[in-house]
Every structure is written in structure tokens, then in C-alpha cells.
Scaffold this active site. Structure first.
Site, PDB file in Angstrom:
ATOM      1  N   GLU A 100     -16.463   6.909   3.736  1.00 48.25           N
ATOM      2  CA  GLU A 100     -15.678   6.443   5.371  1.00 48.25           C
ATOM      3  C   GLU A 100     -15.289   7.138   6.363  1.00 48.25           C
ATOM      4  O   GLU A 100     -16.416   8.379   6.011  1.00 48.25           O
ATOM      5  CB  GLU A 100     -14.153   5.916   5.599  1.00 48.25           C
ATOM      6  N   ARG A 135       0.824  -1.103   0.126  1.00 48.68           N
ATOM      7  CA  ARG A 135      -0.297  -0.170  -0.089  1.00 48.68           C
ATOM      8  C   ARG A 135       0.905   0.940  -0.162  1.00 48.68           C
ATOM      9  O   ARG A 135       0.523   2.199  -0.320  1.00 48.68           O
ATOM     10  CB  ARG A 135      -0.819  -0.289   0.563  1.00 48.68           C
ATOM     11  N   LYS A 188      -2.760   6.256   1.159  1.00 47.78           N
ATOM     12  CA  LYS A 188      -2.040   6.865   2.875  1.00 47.78           C
ATOM     13  C   LYS A 188      -1.367   7.535   3.130  1.00 47.78           C
ATOM     14  O   LYS A 188      -0.183   7.857   3.489  1.00 47.78           O
ATOM     15  CB  LYS A 188      -2.080   5.443   3.789  1.00 47.78           C
TER      16      LYS A 188
END
Length: 426
Positions: A309, A171, A273
């Protein structure tokens, strides 16, 4: 001739630092000891005529982060670990530990490959005021946990458990590509995480009391004035012992749907992220907490009716035998806990759908829960939307509780890991 110029350059530097040369040039063999005696860590010499121009950031980083060998890391005292910590009341906050891991890369010099990393004492770092991360937000972070292995398992005694660290590495690589940054290889990432855990092993909570939260950072540490990728990058990992994320502990949480402020938009960076995703949610989060809510639930920025989210975790809804979660299509972070929960729910016979989840779908759900590295699996008691409060089923007989038990048992080594998700550190 070039070597002679370099030799004279070294002499000038040493002389400027107070070394008494008595009119003679030091031999090359004398230089390291003289540098150590006068607090100098490293000098780069350009044999074309003088002292090399090592970047300000790199010089200061080297000055503030001493190199340590493996023996130094082993000084983390297992016996005196958390004697200052009340393990029974451990929240989710920063407790400074002993060591951090540092690795660097200058793409123009290193070809985008990170050099071998090193452990350093945990402490403040120095950055140029013009570093890419400070000026343009060029940075990513990850989050994962290490658990102490069960003491009744002789094969694992004295070891620690990581959960799918390679997924965090992948990720970060995906995010680094989006943010124009080089990234460590999967092997480098996992190795660095292991070294960080071992160096701070005395801070890993006892079984069932929490975990060592591990925070890898990838930042543009090199100085840059114009809008462009930084010339140097730093990969850094620190760690802290943590308990539950929400103040409610393992109790159900209460969410507030945010109508006006959006966490991400199509074509943006919501799916990686990056550090720039998090500061914008602080205001709505603080406003919600001031009203007694645990966190904020965000809607899509286009239609304003589809759930995305929460501030730092993914969302699931349950209706009958169907579990649904918003699809990660660029605006939603693909959580590693989310990915694991999808698989565990399917193992239990549930139909799992990754799709658009409307606010109406949410209101009509039997059960709602959030997932994430920090929160693990958090049941949702209520969701408030436009002044109307909606309640959902919670308790021992819920899917979220069953999934929480299954997942944490695997993570902590209390159940057989048939999926190969855990990585032991001895």
C-alpha cells in the site's frame, strides 16, 4: 472511626490550599463549595486512613479537561461557524475546533470497561513522562468524516452524515486486542463520534466544500516503566474541517515505488491502525515529495516484488474488466473505503480480486487508483520504479472517477443509500 479519619484528611487538604478553617472541621456539605472556591476539582479519600492515591495522570487529566454537560456542548454557534475559513481553498490541515471527547479506563479498577465519556474544550493534554504511549508506542487512531446533509432535503436539513462509523469502531477493537489495550464498545464509539460532531457542528464545511475530519485516539495514558501494558487508557476524539488530502486536489497523483524501506512485515502490526506504523514512513515520504512525487508505494518485505500500500491509503489496479487489490493478510490495513469500493466495483459488473499484486501486474495495468478516508478515491497518473516511469489512464471515463462519484454521493447524502452505510446525526 474510619469516617472521622477521612473527615480529618479532607480538612488537612483544604487547609493546605488556603482554606481558613478557624480551628473547626468543615462539614461534608461544606466541602464541594470550599473546593471550588480554591480551584480544587476532586479529592479521593481512603477511609482506612487518609488521602487516596489517585494516579498522577488521572489527576492531571481531570484538571485539564473540565466536565461539560449537553447544554455546554450546544454552545457551538451554527451561525458563526467558519467565518475565519476560506471554504473554497480548504486543504488537509489542522484547524483547531471547539470541543473534544474524552473517556477513560483503568483495567484493574474498571474491568476493562470504559466509563461514561465527557466533552471538554479542545486544548492541550497532560501525560506522565512514563506513559505507555510515549515510552512504548501503545496507541491506535482512526479516521472518519462527517458531511453536512443537503439543504434541499427537508427531512435532513440541519443534520450531518457519517459513513460506516461502526466499521471504524470494529477496526479499533481489533487493533486494541493486538496492542493489549481495552477498547470502547461499538455503541460507545459511535455515540462519542456523534457528540463530537454536534459539539463542533459550526466547523462542518458547507455541502461540496469538504468534510469534518474526525480523529479518534486510543492511548496508553497510564505511567509504566517496565515493558508492560499501561495501567490506564484514554479514548479521545478531536475534529478539524478538511478539504482534499493531496496538494494536487482532485487531480491525478504520482507515486514512487520504494525498494529498500518497508512499511510492514509478516507478524508485525501492519494490519492494524497503530500509531507506530506511521512515523517510520515519514523519511521515504519526505524524500519522495522532495523529488516531486505525491506519495510512496511500498513492496512486501519478503519477496520485494508484491505491492502492499501507499503511506496512508490502499491501492487498486484495473485491467480490462478485472479490478485487483492486494489482499489484507496482516501487513496491509483493511481500509473501510477499500471495503466499500470493492462492493461498488462489483455492483458495476467488475470482477474484483483480492490477491497478491506484483510490480509487473501494476506496470501492466490500464488504470491505478488509491483509496482511503482522507484521500477518498485518488487516480494515479504515474508510478516510477527503479528510474522508469509508467503512465496510466485518468480522466472522466475511468472507473476511479465513476467510483468516486458514486461513493461521495452516498457519503454526502446526494444519492439514495441502498446499502445502509450512512448514519444521520440530527
Amino acid at each position: 472511626m474510619a469516617a472521622s479519619r477521612a473527615h480529618h484528611a479532607l480538612a488537612r487538604i483544604l487547609g493546605s490550599r488556603g482554606c481558613n478553617l478557624r480551628g473547626t472541621l468543615p462539614t461534608i456539605e461544606m466541602v464541594p463549595a470550599m473546593m471550588r472556591a480554591h480551584g480544587m476539582r476532586r479529592v479521593v479519600v481512603d477511609v482506612q486512613g487518609g488521602v487516596g492515591r489517585w494516579s498522577l495522570v488521572q489527576r492531571r487529566w481531570r484538571a485539564s479537561l473540565p466536565q461539560l454537560d449537553s447544554a455546554a456542548a450546544d454552545r457551538s454557534d451554527e451561525e458563526t461557524g467558519g467565518d475565519v475559513i476560506d471554504w473554497d481553498n480548504l486543504g488537509f490541515g489542522l484547524t483547531p475546533t471547539d470541543y473534544m471527547y474524552v473517556m477513560r479506563c483503568a483495567p484493574d479498577q474498571d474491568g476493562g470497561v470504559f466509563s461514561r465519556g465527557e466533552l471538554a474544550r479542545y486544548g492541550n493534554i497532560e501525560l506522565s513522562p512514563s506513559s505507555g504511549v510515549i515510552n512504548y508506542g501503545q496507541g491506535l487512531f482512526e479516521g472518519l468524516k462527517a458531511y453536512r446533509a443537503p439543504t434541499n432535503d427537508c427531512s435532513r436539513k440541519g443534520s450531518y452524515m457519517l459513513f460506516r462509523p461502526e466499521e471504524n469502531a470494529l477496526r479499533m477493537q481489533h487493533g486494541a486486542e493486538r496492542m493489549c489495550m481495552p477498547s470502547p464498545s461499538v455503541e460507545q464509539f459511535v455515540h462519542a463520534v456523534k457528540q463530537t460532531v454536534l459539539a463542533n457542528r459550526r466547523w462542518v464545511p458547507p455541502q461540496g466544500k469538504g468534510a469534518l475530519y474526525i480523529r479518534p485516539l486510543l492511548i496508553g495514558s497510564g505511567p509504566i516503566l517496565g515493558l508492560a501494558p499501561a495501567p490506564e487508557y484514554t479514548f479521545l476524539i478531536y475534529a478539524a474541517p478538511v478539504g482534499t488530502y493531496f496538494k494536487e486536489g482532485l487531480s491525478p497523483i504520482n507515486l514512487l515505488v520504494e525498494d529498500e524501506i518497508h512499511r510492514a512485515m509478516p507478524g508485525g502490526t501492519g494490519g492494524v491502525k497503530t500509531i507506530t506504523n506511521y512515523a517510520p514512513v515519514l523519511k521515504p515520504q519526505m524524500d519522495a515529495k522532495s523529488k516531486g512525487f505525491s506519495d510512496v508505494l511500498y513492496l512486501d518485505a519478503v519477496h520485494r516484488r508484491y505491492i502492499e500500500e501507499a503511506s496512508s491509503c490502499n491501492l487498486f489496479i484495473v485491467k480490462g474488466g478485472v479490478v485487483a487489490t492486494p489482499a489484507t493478510v496482516g501487513t496491509i490495513l483493511p481500509g473501510i473505503t477499500r471495503k466499500s469500493i470493492i462492493e461498488l466495483a462489483r455492483d458495476r459488473g467488475y470482477q474484483v480480486e483480492e490477491r497478491l499484486v506484483s510490480i509487473d501486474d501494476l506496470i501492466d495495468a490500464d488504470e491505478v487508483f488509491c483509496t482511503g478516508t482522507a484521500v477518498v478515491v485518488a487516480p494515479v497518473s504515474t508510478v516510477t520504479h527503479q528510474g522508469q516511469r509508467y503512465e496510466f489512464r485518468t480522466g472522466q471515463d475511468t472507473l476511479s472517477q465513476a467510483l468516486y462519484t458514486t461513493l461521495t454521493s452516498i457519503q454526502m447524502g446526494l444519492a439514495e443509500d441502498k446499502k445502509g452505510w450512512t448514519v444521520a446525526i440530527d
